[in-house]
Motif scaffolding. Structure first.
Motif, PDB file in Angstrom:
ATOM      1  N   GLN A 153       0.820  -1.216   0.000  1.00  0.00           N
ATOM      2  CA  GLN A 153       0.000   0.000   0.000  1.00  0.00           C
ATOM      3  C   GLN A 153       0.851   1.261   0.000  1.00  0.00           C
ATOM      4  O   GLN A 153       0.458   2.285  -0.540  1.00  0.00           O
ATOM      5  N   ASN A 154       2.035   1.204   0.599  1.00  0.00           N
ATOM      6  CA  ASN A 154       2.888   2.387   0.698  1.00  0.00           C
ATOM      7  C   ASN A 154       3.818   2.545  -0.493  1.00  0.00           C
ATOM      8  O   ASN A 154       4.485   3.564  -0.613  1.00  0.00           O
ATOM      9  N   GLN A 155       3.877   1.555  -1.369  1.00  0.00           N
ATOM     10  CA  GLN A 155       4.760   1.636  -2.526  1.00  0.00           C
ATOM     11  C   GLN A 155       4.118   2.441  -3.646  1.00  0.00           C
ATOM     12  O   GLN A 155       2.902   2.440  -3.808  1.00  0.00           O
ATOM     13  N   GLU A 156       4.959   3.101  -4.390  1.00  0.00           N
ATOM     14  CA  GLU A 156       4.504   3.816  -5.583  1.00  0.00           C
ATOM     15  C   GLU A 156       4.008   2.775  -6.594  1.00  0.00           C
ATOM     16  O   GLU A 156       4.639   1.733  -6.774  1.00  0.00           O
ATOM     17  N   PRO A 157       2.878   2.997  -7.252  1.00  0.00           N
ATOM     18  CA  PRO A 157       2.394   2.029  -8.252  1.00  0.00           C
ATOM     19  C   PRO A 157       3.431   1.829  -9.355  1.00  0.00           C
ATOM     20  O   PRO A 157       4.146   2.760  -9.729  1.00  0.00           O
TER      21      PRO A 157
END
Length: 164
Positions: free
Chosen positions: A5-9
């Motif tokens: 969820q915290n990672q850049e797409p």
């Protein structure tokens, strides 16, 4: 889960986006074209034809419903509804599996076999026209390999690919 969820797409590159949109278009349009051909020429849906074809290619033209659902790429619920329609037309019959009564067998009838034999030439011609005529033999092999890789990414335990 928090890491994801915290990672850049991982956005698609321009080439990946173009390829993705082409694939989506092919999936939608090919499905509609094959379904239209079968509805027009044989009065059945593409999924109904897949069920009949899978039965026609099996030993003794009889398959457990759970296995038939996997072979025809449908849910057991969807398959049950379709087989009920095919039974009403006299093309398939369901019986308890004599080897294990907890399972139900779907069996192609003589009339069902006739329907497959009558329908197959037009369907194969449509598949050839839409899929194989526009590409080279090398691209056919690539298509197979790409399709397998995508299918295994979706379902790593896929067992029916080896039989196709």
């Amino acid at each position: 889960m928090d890491n994801v969820q915290n990672q850049e797409p991982r956005w698609l590159s321009e080439e990946e986006m173009e390829s993705w949109l082409v694939l989506v278009s092919v999936l939608i349009r090919l499905s509609a074209a094959l379904d239209g051909q079968l509805q027009r020429d044989a009065g059945i849906s593409h999924f109904e034809y897949q069920v009949l074809a899978m039965l026609s290619m099996s030993e003794e033209q009889s398959v457990r419903m759970s296995e038939l659902a996997a072979l025809s790429d449908g849910s057991l619920s969807r398959l049950s509804h379709v087989v009920k329609r095919l039974e009403k037309r006299g093309w398939v019959r369901r019986t308890p599996d004599p080897a294990d009564g907890r399972y139900t067998l779907a069996t192609l009838t003589v009339e069902g076999w006739k329907k497959v034999v009558e329908t197959a030439p037009g369907h194969v011609e449509a598949v050839r026209r839409y899929v194989f005529d526009p590409i080279t033999k090398a691209q056919v092999r690539q298509l197979r390999d790409i399709g397998r890789r995508i299918s295994l990414a979706i379902d790593p335990d896929e067992t029916c690919l080896g039989g196709r």
